[in-house]
Design a protein around this motif. Structure first.
Motif, PDB file in Angstrom:
ATOM      1  N   ALA A 132       0.828  -1.214   0.000  1.00 43.23           N
ATOM      2  CA  ALA A 132       0.000   0.000   0.000  1.00 43.23           C
ATOM      3  C   ALA A 132       0.857   1.257   0.000  1.00 43.23           C
ATOM      4  CB  ALA A 132      -0.924  -0.007   1.219  1.00 43.23           C
ATOM      5  N   GLU A 153      10.233   3.625   5.955  1.00 42.26           N
ATOM      6  CA  GLU A 153      10.134   2.154   6.070  1.00 42.26           C
ATOM      7  C   GLU A 153      11.101   1.697   7.170  1.00 42.26           C
ATOM      8  OE1 GLU A 153       8.393  -0.629   5.035  1.00 42.26           O
ATOM      9  OE2 GLU A 153       9.843  -1.565   6.392  1.00 42.26           O
ATOM     10  N   ARG A 192      12.187  -1.398   7.934  1.00 37.91           N
ATOM     11  CA  ARG A 192      13.186  -2.412   7.609  1.00 37.91           C
ATOM     12  C   ARG A 192      14.361  -1.763   6.886  1.00 37.91           C
ATOM     13  NH1 ARG A 192      11.028  -5.454   3.704  1.00 37.91           N
ATOM     14  NH2 ARG A 192       9.260  -4.076   3.478  1.00 37.91           N
ATOM     15  N   GLN A 222      -3.675  -3.044   4.369  1.00 41.47           N
ATOM     16  CA  GLN A 222      -4.377  -4.052   5.150  1.00 41.47           C
ATOM     17  C   GLN A 222      -4.835  -3.536   6.514  1.00 41.47           C
ATOM     18  OE1 GLN A 222      -3.903  -7.769   4.046  1.00 41.47           O
ATOM     19  NE2 GLN A 222      -4.258  -8.818   5.969  1.00 41.47           N
ATOM     20  N   GLY A 230      -5.256  -8.880   1.355  1.00 40.69           N
ATOM     21  CA  GLY A 230      -4.610  -9.299   0.116  1.00 40.69           C
ATOM     22  C   GLY A 230      -3.675  -8.252  -0.464  1.00 40.69           C
ATOM     23  N   TYR A 231      -2.716  -8.737  -1.252  1.00 37.26           N
ATOM     24  CA  TYR A 231      -1.724  -7.852  -1.865  1.00 37.26           C
ATOM     25  C   TYR A 231      -2.387  -6.806  -2.761  1.00 37.26           C
ATOM     26  CZ  TYR A 231       1.581 -11.768  -0.896  1.00 37.26           C
ATOM     27  OH  TYR A 231       2.337 -12.756  -0.336  1.00 37.26           O
TER      28      TYR A 231
HETATM   29  P1  FAD Z   1       2.851  -4.623   4.247  1.00 38.31           P
HETATM   30  O1  FAD Z   1       3.088  -5.058   2.871  1.00 38.31           O
HETATM   31  O2  FAD Z   1       3.119  -5.549   5.377  1.00 38.31           O
HETATM   32  O3  FAD Z   1       3.696  -3.293   4.455  1.00 38.31           O
HETATM   33  C1  FAD Z   1       3.771  -2.629   5.696  1.00 38.31           C
HETATM   34  C2  FAD Z   1       5.173  -2.061   5.829  1.00 38.31           C
HETATM   35  O4  FAD Z   1       5.226  -1.222   6.964  1.00 38.31           O
HETATM   36  C3  FAD Z   1       6.223  -3.157   6.059  1.00 38.31           C
HETATM   37  O5  FAD Z   1       7.233  -2.999   5.093  1.00 38.31           O
HETATM   38  C4  FAD Z   1       6.715  -2.901   7.475  1.00 38.31           C
HETATM   39  O6  FAD Z   1       8.095  -3.187   7.619  1.00 38.31           O
HETATM   40  C5  FAD Z   1       6.432  -1.430   7.661  1.00 38.31           C
HETATM   41  N1  FAD Z   1       6.203  -0.994   9.048  1.00 38.31           N
HETATM   42  C6  FAD Z   1       5.467  -1.585  10.016  1.00 38.31           C
HETATM   43  N2  FAD Z   1       5.455  -0.828  11.137  1.00 38.31           N
HETATM   44  C7  FAD Z   1       6.201   0.280  10.868  1.00 38.31           C
HETATM   45  C8  FAD Z   1       6.562   1.434  11.628  1.00 38.31           C
HETATM   46  N3  FAD Z   1       6.140   1.608  12.878  1.00 38.31           N
HETATM   47  N4  FAD Z   1       7.355   2.367  11.037  1.00 38.31           N
HETATM   48  C9  FAD Z   1       7.796   2.211   9.749  1.00 38.31           C
HETATM   49  N5  FAD Z   1       7.489   1.145   9.006  1.00 38.31           N
HETATM   50  C10 FAD Z   1       6.693   0.184   9.543  1.00 38.31           C
HETATM   51  N6  FAD Z   1      -1.952 -11.532   1.041  1.00 38.31           N
HETATM   52  C11 FAD Z   1      -2.015 -12.144  -0.168  1.00 38.31           C
HETATM   53  O7  FAD Z   1      -2.624 -11.613  -1.102  1.00 38.31           O
HETATM   54  N7  FAD Z   1      -1.426 -13.345  -0.369  1.00 38.31           N
HETATM   55  C12 FAD Z   1      -0.715 -13.961   0.612  1.00 38.31           C
HETATM   56  O8  FAD Z   1      -0.173 -15.041   0.386  1.00 38.31           O
HETATM   57  C13 FAD Z   1      -0.615 -13.325   1.886  1.00 38.31           C
HETATM   58  N8  FAD Z   1       0.085 -13.915   2.888  1.00 38.31           N
HETATM   59  C14 FAD Z   1       0.226 -13.277   4.084  1.00 38.31           C
HETATM   60  C15 FAD Z   1       1.004 -13.874   5.088  1.00 38.31           C
HETATM   61  C16 FAD Z   1       1.210 -13.242   6.307  1.00 38.31           C
HETATM   62  C17 FAD Z   1       2.067 -13.881   7.359  1.00 38.31           C
HETATM   63  C18 FAD Z   1       0.571 -11.986   6.543  1.00 38.31           C
HETATM   64  C19 FAD Z   1       0.762 -11.275   7.849  1.00 38.31           C
HETATM   65  C20 FAD Z   1      -0.227 -11.407   5.558  1.00 38.31           C
HETATM   66  C21 FAD Z   1      -0.413 -12.034   4.324  1.00 38.31           C
HETATM   67  N9  FAD Z   1      -1.198 -11.479   3.306  1.00 38.31           N
HETATM   68  C22 FAD Z   1      -1.259 -12.087   2.074  1.00 38.31           C
HETATM   69  C23 FAD Z   1      -2.027 -10.302   3.566  1.00 38.31           C
HETATM   70  C24 FAD Z   1      -1.600  -8.934   3.016  1.00 38.31           C
HETATM   71  O9  FAD Z   1      -2.082  -8.800   1.736  1.00 38.31           O
HETATM   72  C25 FAD Z   1      -0.150  -8.645   2.986  1.00 38.31           C
HETATM   73  O10 FAD Z   1       0.290  -8.659   4.304  1.00 38.31           O
HETATM   74  C26 FAD Z   1       0.165  -7.272   2.325  1.00 38.31           C
HETATM   75  O11 FAD Z   1       1.550  -7.176   2.261  1.00 38.31           O
HETATM   76  C27 FAD Z   1      -0.412  -6.079   3.042  1.00 38.31           C
HETATM   77  O12 FAD Z   1       0.023  -4.881   2.438  1.00 38.31           O
HETATM   78  P2  FAD Z   1       0.305  -3.595   3.327  1.00 38.31           P
HETATM   79  O13 FAD Z   1       0.968  -2.596   2.456  1.00 38.31           O
HETATM   80  O14 FAD Z   1      -0.912  -3.190   4.029  1.00 38.31           O
HETATM   81  O15 FAD Z   1       1.343  -4.106   4.448  1.00 38.31           O
END
Ligand code: FAD
Length: 470
Positions: free
Chosen positions: A12, A31, A33, A348, A354-355
């Motif tokens: 996102a 970020e 990481r 999320q 989901g991605y």
């Molecule tokens: P993320 O991609 O997790 O990005 C969040 C980012 O924020 C990370 O890089 C993290 O390091 C960073 N962050 C966190 N806290 C802080 C902070 N305080 N300060 C700065 N940076 C921070 N979806 C699918 O479609 N297929 C799958 O197979 C799937 N498998 C999953 C497996 C697991 C274990 C989990 C937890 C989720 C899964 N999901 C999957 C669900 C979801 O779609 C993904 O997690 C997706 O990456 C969410 O996107 P996002 O951008 O919201 O979060």
């Protein structure tokens, strides 16, 4: 222009940063990481895929996530450009080389002149002088930030677990067997006394169901999931069944206060209740049925329940670590925290799943934030589009009515056709014959995706989105 701060460089946050920069507004992307790790990420790349490498179906005619791909591409999405460029063969699905994909996203963001990437954890709410912020820290938001958000939003506003009960498409429930009734015909706020769908089991059916639950294949609980708080309130049904064969009959399957409308003289031994899950009434969730059973086992076992023999599931049950907001209560129509509108949420953590869905909410948040920075109004995508349907699920209309003591009914969800408003679909085929069953469902899906693409195209034109990337 003052920069917009985006917290979290996942699916996102990366997409949001890209959309903001495309609109000509500077971005600082934070970020954590590799300074600080999560329990699932393995690299320091942006938009790392933590599990599967699939973006699911790429079929924009008959599949809701395929439609979301199409809409993202129309919006010039970075995530879709990187995915298309690093595709690996996967039939009709879009799967990617995860390293190539993440490297491409990282490279395109790093090299954009309006984007600055800062590595480090945000451990509290953003400082007051950041007046346009997107928080996209995902399902594994770091504990310090989670606590800060919880302190700002209040106790029942942030969940740490998905305790997901399966959700069923209403039109797949056999209403010749099931019936509408609230327990003791109780009329709650906004209710009618007929708010639940009830599925009756006799003693033999109940016993067979308990056996199947106990024997069913379960997914393992990860250690880091087991150590996360707030687990006690949501025991999986198979664990309840293991604790005692009668436990479910005294819990989520209790038959009291319910009379079978089709067979009033016979008392059910157990009853499974389903509660309306969306304002449209197209989706119903199985009340109290969170589970760690494997998906295949769930579909098989739940179809043993009379009335659900042909159930089509919009999502199956689950229980895993997932930090997410009670968004319908907390966020406004453009994803801003009502209590502190300088903070917008995406991904999320807003309650999509989901991605592709996370990237889509990131896309919308980026567009809203950029428009605000430029003093423009931006109409959200119409609810007839996949993005608009997802936004409607997150920001409103989803909570039908909450009764006392009932578990929160807002749960993260993948995009699916149940979230779209009904559509007029042809009921006759080209040969003039009446469409039935699967053919009818197909025609309806096509009508929905055609409407969505037409409406999304008009929206993109209306808001003047640049057609080319970059
Ligand atoms: P993320 O991609 O997790 O990005 C969040 C980012 O924020 C990370 O890089 C993290 O390091 C960073 N962050 C966190 N806290 C802080 C902070 N305080 N300060 C700065 N940076 C921070 N979806 C699918 O479609 N297929 C799958 O197979 C799937 N498998 C999953 C497996 C697991 C274990 C989990 C937890 C989720 C899964 N999901 C999957 C669900 C979801 O779609 C993904 O997690 C997706 O990456 C969410 O996107 P996002 O951008 O919201 O979060």
């Amino acid at each position: 222009t003052k920069p917009i701060h985006v917290i979290g460089g996942g699916l996102a946050g990366s997409e949001a940063s890209w959309q903001i920069a495309r609109a000509g507004v500077p971005v600082i992307l934070h970020e954590m990481r590799p300074v600080r790790a999560t329990d699932a990420h393995k690299t320091d790349g942006l938009a790392e895929l933590v599990c599967s490498n699939s973006f699911r179906s790429d079929d924009a005619d008959y599949n809701a996530v395929g439609l979301l791909h199409w809409e993202l591409r129309q919006a010039g999405s970075l995530i879709m450009q990187a995915a298309d460029a690093h595709q690996v063969p996967a039939g009709s699905a879009l799967a990617v080389d995860r390293d190539g994909f993440s490297e491409a996203v990282t490279q395109m963001l790093t090299s954009h002149p309006l984007i600055t990437i800062e590595r480090g954890e945000l451990t509290s709410l953003p400082p007051e002088d950041w007046d346009n912020v997107i928080i996209a820290t995902g399902p594994l938001t770091s504990p310090a930030l989670s606590e800060a958000i919880l302190a700002r939003t209040g106790e029942d506003s942030l969940a740490f677990f998905d305790a997901i009960a399966p959700i069923v498409h209403f039109d797949s429930i056999n209403m010749d067997v099931a019936w509408f009734q609230s327990r003791y015909d109780k009329v709650g706020p906004g209710g009618t006394g007929k708010d639940y769908i009830n599925c009756p089991l006799d003693k033999a059916q109940y016993e067979a169901f308990i056996d199947a639950l106990i024997a069913g294949e379960k997914t393992e609980f990860k250690e880091w999931e087991a150590n996360t708080p707030y687990f006690d309130g949501c025991l999986p049904i198979e664990v309840m069944a293991e604790r005692g064969r009668e436990t479910l009959r005294h819990g989520p399957m209790k038959p009291m206060g319910l009379t079978n409308a089709h067979n009033p003289t016979v008392k059910a031994y157990g009853v499974v209740q389903l509660r309306q899950d969306n304002a449209l009434g197209t989706l119903y969730n199985m009340v109290g049925f969170q589970t760690k059973l494997k998906y295949g086992a769930q579909a098989e076992i739940f179809r043993m329940i009379p009335g659900l023999e042909d159930a089509v599931f919009a999502r199956l049950g689950g229980l895993h670590r997932n930090t997410f907001l009670n968004s319908p209560k907390l966020l406004d129509g453009t994803l801003r925290l009502k209590a502190d509108p300088r903070l917008r949420f995406a991904g999320q953590i807003t309650g999509c799943e989901g991605y592709v869905e996370s990237a889509s909410v990131g896309c919308m948040a980026g567009l809203f934030a950029a428009a605000a920075a430029q003093g423009r109004d931006l109409t959200p995508p119409p609810a007839t589009t996949a993005m608009g349907a997802l936004l409607a699920h997150i920001t409103g209309g989803h909570l039908v009515h909450e009764e006392e003591g009932a578990p929160r009914s807002f749960q993260p969800m993948n995009v699916n056709f149940g979230l779209f408003p009904p559509v007029e679909a042809p009921n006759k085929g080209e040969d003039g014959k009446r469409l039935r069953g699967a053919e009818k469902a197909k025609a309806r899906k096509l009508a929905m995706t055609q409407r969505a693409r037409s409406d999304f195209g008009s929206w993109v034109q209306e808001i003047g989105l640049p057609q080319m990337a970059g």
